[in-house]
Scaffold this motif. Structure first.
Motif, PDB file in Angstrom:
ATOM      1  N   VAL A 124       0.846  -1.192   0.000  1.00  0.00           N
ATOM      2  CA  VAL A 124       0.000   0.000   0.000  1.00  0.00           C
ATOM      3  C   VAL A 124       0.885   1.247   0.000  1.00  0.00           C
ATOM      4  CG1 VAL A 124      -1.874   1.217   1.161  1.00  0.00           C
ATOM      5  CG2 VAL A 124      -1.678  -1.283   1.394  1.00  0.00           C
ATOM      6  N   PHE A 125       0.558   2.154  -0.908  1.00  0.00           N
ATOM      7  CA  PHE A 125       1.286   3.422  -1.015  1.00  0.00           C
ATOM      8  C   PHE A 125       0.309   4.570  -0.816  1.00  0.00           C
ATOM      9  CE2 PHE A 125       3.581   0.414  -3.641  1.00  0.00           C
ATOM     10  CZ  PHE A 125       4.914   0.674  -3.350  1.00  0.00           C
ATOM     11  N   ARG A 126       0.787   5.637  -0.204  1.00  0.00           N
ATOM     12  CA  ARG A 126       0.040   6.900  -0.159  1.00  0.00           C
ATOM     13  C   ARG A 126       0.615   7.751  -1.282  1.00  0.00           C
ATOM     14  NH1 ARG A 126       0.814   8.559   4.897  1.00  0.00           N
ATOM     15  NH2 ARG A 126      -0.977   7.448   5.701  1.00  0.00           N
ATOM     16  N   ILE A 127      -0.262   8.334  -2.084  1.00  0.00           N
ATOM     17  CA  ILE A 127       0.145   9.143  -3.233  1.00  0.00           C
ATOM     18  C   ILE A 127       0.225  10.605  -2.812  1.00  0.00           C
ATOM     19  CG2 ILE A 127      -0.484   9.843  -5.588  1.00  0.00           C
ATOM     20  CD1 ILE A 127       0.125   6.842  -5.278  1.00  0.00           C
ATOM     21  N   ASP A 128       1.320  11.245  -3.212  1.00  0.00           N
ATOM     22  CA  ASP A 128       1.501  12.662  -2.897  1.00  0.00           C
ATOM     23  C   ASP A 128       1.883  13.402  -4.172  1.00  0.00           C
ATOM     24  OD1 ASP A 128       2.030  15.156  -1.785  1.00  0.00           O
ATOM     25  OD2 ASP A 128       4.002  14.574  -1.031  1.00  0.00           O
ATOM     26  N   THR A 129       1.067  14.379  -4.558  1.00  0.00           N
ATOM     27  CA  THR A 129       1.408  15.232  -5.698  1.00  0.00           C
ATOM     28  C   THR A 129       1.581  16.679  -5.254  1.00  0.00           C
ATOM     29  OG1 THR A 129      -0.938  15.541  -6.211  1.00  0.00           O
ATOM     30  CG2 THR A 129       0.221  13.787  -7.391  1.00  0.00           C
ATOM     31  N   GLU A 130       1.432  16.903  -3.967  1.00  0.00           N
ATOM     32  CA  GLU A 130       1.536  18.267  -3.427  1.00  0.00           C
ATOM     33  C   GLU A 130       2.973  18.555  -3.004  1.00  0.00           C
ATOM     34  OE1 GLU A 130      -1.051  20.368  -3.541  1.00  0.00           O
ATOM     35  OE2 GLU A 130      -2.162  18.721  -4.456  1.00  0.00           O
ATOM     36  N   ASN A 131       3.870  18.606  -3.955  1.00  0.00           N
ATOM     37  CA  ASN A 131       5.254  18.946  -3.666  1.00  0.00           C
ATOM     38  C   ASN A 131       5.728  19.984  -4.677  1.00  0.00           C
ATOM     39  OD1 ASN A 131       6.235  17.416  -6.039  1.00  0.00           O
ATOM     40  ND2 ASN A 131       5.553  15.649  -4.832  1.00  0.00           N
ATOM     41  N   ARG A 132       6.881  20.533  -4.452  1.00  0.00           N
ATOM     42  CA  ARG A 132       7.357  21.623  -5.295  1.00  0.00           C
ATOM     43  C   ARG A 132       7.533  21.234  -6.758  1.00  0.00           C
ATOM     44  NH1 ARG A 132      12.331  24.403  -2.345  1.00  0.00           N
ATOM     45  NH2 ARG A 132      11.889  23.349  -0.416  1.00  0.00           N
ATOM     46  N   GLN A 133       7.971  20.020  -6.989  1.00  0.00           N
ATOM     47  CA  GLN A 133       8.223  19.600  -8.363  1.00  0.00           C
ATOM     48  C   GLN A 133       6.953  19.121  -9.074  1.00  0.00           C
ATOM     49  OE1 GLN A 133       9.922  18.169  -5.705  1.00  0.00           O
ATOM     50  NE2 GLN A 133      11.738  19.471  -5.857  1.00  0.00           N
ATOM     51  N   ARG A 134       5.842  19.029  -8.353  1.00  0.00           N
ATOM     52  CA  ARG A 134       4.560  18.551  -8.892  1.00  0.00           C
ATOM     53  C   ARG A 134       4.690  17.147  -9.489  1.00  0.00           C
ATOM     54  NH1 ARG A 134       0.158  20.343  -7.488  1.00  0.00           N
ATOM     55  NH2 ARG A 134      -0.822  19.949  -9.474  1.00  0.00           N
ATOM     56  N   ARG A 135       5.621  16.392  -8.938  1.00  0.00           N
ATOM     57  CA  ARG A 135       5.759  15.013  -9.385  1.00  0.00           C
ATOM     58  C   ARG A 135       4.964  14.100  -8.460  1.00  0.00           C
ATOM     59  NH1 ARG A 135      11.744  14.601  -7.187  1.00  0.00           N
ATOM     60  NH2 ARG A 135      11.238  13.596  -5.212  1.00  0.00           N
ATOM     61  N   ILE A 136       4.770  12.875  -8.918  1.00  0.00           N
ATOM     62  CA  ILE A 136       4.019  11.905  -8.121  1.00  0.00           C
ATOM     63  C   ILE A 136       4.985  11.172  -7.212  1.00  0.00           C
ATOM     64  CG2 ILE A 136       2.605   9.818  -8.184  1.00  0.00           C
ATOM     65  CD1 ILE A 136       1.730  10.711 -11.019  1.00  0.00           C
ATOM     66  N   ASP A 137       4.781  11.312  -5.907  1.00  0.00           N
ATOM     67  CA  ASP A 137       5.551  10.556  -4.931  1.00  0.00           C
ATOM     68  C   ASP A 137       4.669   9.459  -4.371  1.00  0.00           C
ATOM     69  OD1 ASP A 137       7.929  11.991  -5.092  1.00  0.00           O
ATOM     70  OD2 ASP A 137       7.277  13.451  -3.591  1.00  0.00           O
ATOM     71  N   MET A 138       5.218   8.252  -4.309  1.00  0.00           N
ATOM     72  CA  MET A 138       4.497   7.117  -3.740  1.00  0.00           C
ATOM     73  C   MET A 138       5.235   6.687  -2.480  1.00  0.00           C
ATOM     74  SD  MET A 138       3.568   5.106  -7.288  1.00  0.00           S
ATOM     75  CE  MET A 138       3.216   3.603  -6.454  1.00  0.00           C
ATOM     76  N   ASP A 139       4.596   6.887  -1.338  1.00  0.00           N
ATOM     77  CA  ASP A 139       5.188   6.577  -0.049  1.00  0.00           C
ATOM     78  C   ASP A 139       4.589   5.272   0.469  1.00  0.00           C
ATOM     79  OD1 ASP A 139       6.540   6.847   2.385  1.00  0.00           O
ATOM     80  OD2 ASP A 139       4.958   8.093   3.260  1.00  0.00           O
ATOM     81  N   GLN A 140       5.423   4.231   0.568  1.00  0.00           N
ATOM     82  CA  GLN A 140       4.907   2.944   1.049  1.00  0.00           C
ATOM     83  C   GLN A 140       4.515   3.078   2.514  1.00  0.00           C
ATOM     84  OE1 GLN A 140       7.378  -0.497   0.389  1.00  0.00           O
ATOM     85  NE2 GLN A 140       6.145  -1.761   1.756  1.00  0.00           N
ATOM     86  N   ILE A 141       3.260   2.673   2.803  1.00  0.00           N
ATOM     87  CA  ILE A 141       2.786   2.779   4.183  1.00  0.00           C
ATOM     88  C   ILE A 141       2.507   1.428   4.829  1.00  0.00           C
ATOM     89  CG2 ILE A 141       1.861   5.101   3.853  1.00  0.00           C
ATOM     90  CD1 ILE A 141      -0.974   3.800   3.798  1.00  0.00           C
ATOM     91  N   ALA A 142       2.278   0.379   4.016  1.00  0.00           N
ATOM     92  CA  ALA A 142       1.949  -0.915   4.611  1.00  0.00           C
ATOM     93  C   ALA A 142       2.082  -2.033   3.588  1.00  0.00           C
ATOM     94  CB  ALA A 142       0.521  -0.897   5.151  1.00  0.00           C
ATOM     95  N   VAL A 143       2.111  -3.248   4.125  1.00  0.00           N
ATOM     96  CA  VAL A 143       2.016  -4.473   3.338  1.00  0.00           C
ATOM     97  C   VAL A 143       0.843  -5.245   3.922  1.00  0.00           C
ATOM     98  CG1 VAL A 143       3.153  -6.644   2.719  1.00  0.00           C
ATOM     99  CG2 VAL A 143       4.492  -4.536   2.868  1.00  0.00           C
ATOM    100  N   ILE A 144      -0.030  -5.744   3.050  1.00  0.00           N
ATOM    101  CA  ILE A 144      -1.198  -6.460   3.549  1.00  0.00           C
ATOM    102  C   ILE A 144      -1.240  -7.872   2.985  1.00  0.00           C
ATOM    103  CG2 ILE A 144      -2.570  -4.405   4.000  1.00  0.00           C
ATOM    104  CD1 ILE A 144      -3.951  -4.724   1.382  1.00  0.00           C
ATOM    105  N   ASN A 145      -1.774  -8.774   3.812  1.00  0.00           N
ATOM    106  CA  ASN A 145      -1.964 -10.167   3.423  1.00  0.00           C
ATOM    107  C   ASN A 145      -3.455 -10.412   3.358  1.00  0.00           C
ATOM    108  OD1 ASN A 145      -2.400 -13.017   3.545  1.00  0.00           O
ATOM    109  ND2 ASN A 145      -0.289 -13.264   4.258  1.00  0.00           N
ATOM    110  N   ILE A 146      -3.947 -10.665   2.167  1.00  0.00           N
ATOM    111  CA  ILE A 146      -5.383 -10.819   1.942  1.00  0.00           C
ATOM    112  C   ILE A 146      -5.913 -12.112   2.566  1.00  0.00           C
ATOM    113  CG2 ILE A 146      -5.345 -12.005  -0.278  1.00  0.00           C
ATOM    114  CD1 ILE A 146      -7.425  -8.966   0.171  1.00  0.00           C
TER     115      ILE A 146
END
Length: 137
Positions: A19-41
């Motif tokens: 699971v990643f949290r998506i962040d586009t609110e940065n100075r470069q306006r690029r897409i940052d994907m910050d890993q927040i978790a791993v899940i086992n279904i």
């Protein structure tokens, strides 16, 4: 890309997702994907990544995704079984009308064993359901 990106991204993997949290609110306006978790279904386990604490919003989004994923996988499973019935019918037609003696010799034993195994399981499960139904009355 057009439109607004989702807040979370789930990279599907065997038995779950990263699971990643998506962040586009940065100075470069690029897409940052910050890993927040791993899940086992399979077992419902959610492991926060990097010692972080997951918010209730994070957890609810993850639970919602897991529920939707499990429903999708269940739907795919039954679709695969319906497809298997079609393949059995196509195989029967092939054996009856197109197969050569050599082709039949190549597959007959494997098919007979697989069908016998399947029939045994289906008959046993059907009997169990009928017995349970009879007891419940």
């Amino acid at each position: 890309m057009t439109g607004e990106l989702p807040e979370y991204y789930f990279r599907v993997r065997e038995n779950g997702a990263v699971v990643f949290r998506i962040d586009t609110e940065n100075r470069q306006r690029r897409i940052d994907m910050d890993q927040i978790a791993v899940i086992n279904i399979r077992n419902g386990e959610v492991k926060p990544h990097g010692g972080r604490d997951l918010s209730e919003t994070d957890m609810q989004t993850i639970r919602d995704w897991m529920d939707a994923r499990q429903a999708l996988l269940a739907k795919r499973d039954i679709d695969d079984i319906h497809r298997a019935v079609d393949y059995l019918n196509l195989t029967t037609q092939w054996a009856q009308s197109k197969a050569s003696e050599e082709q039949l010799e190549d597959v007959t034993d494997a098919l007979l064993l697989a069908m016998h195994d399947l029939r045994s399981v289906l008959v046993r499960k059907k009997a169990d359901r009928l017995m349970k139904e009879h007891k419940d009355k």
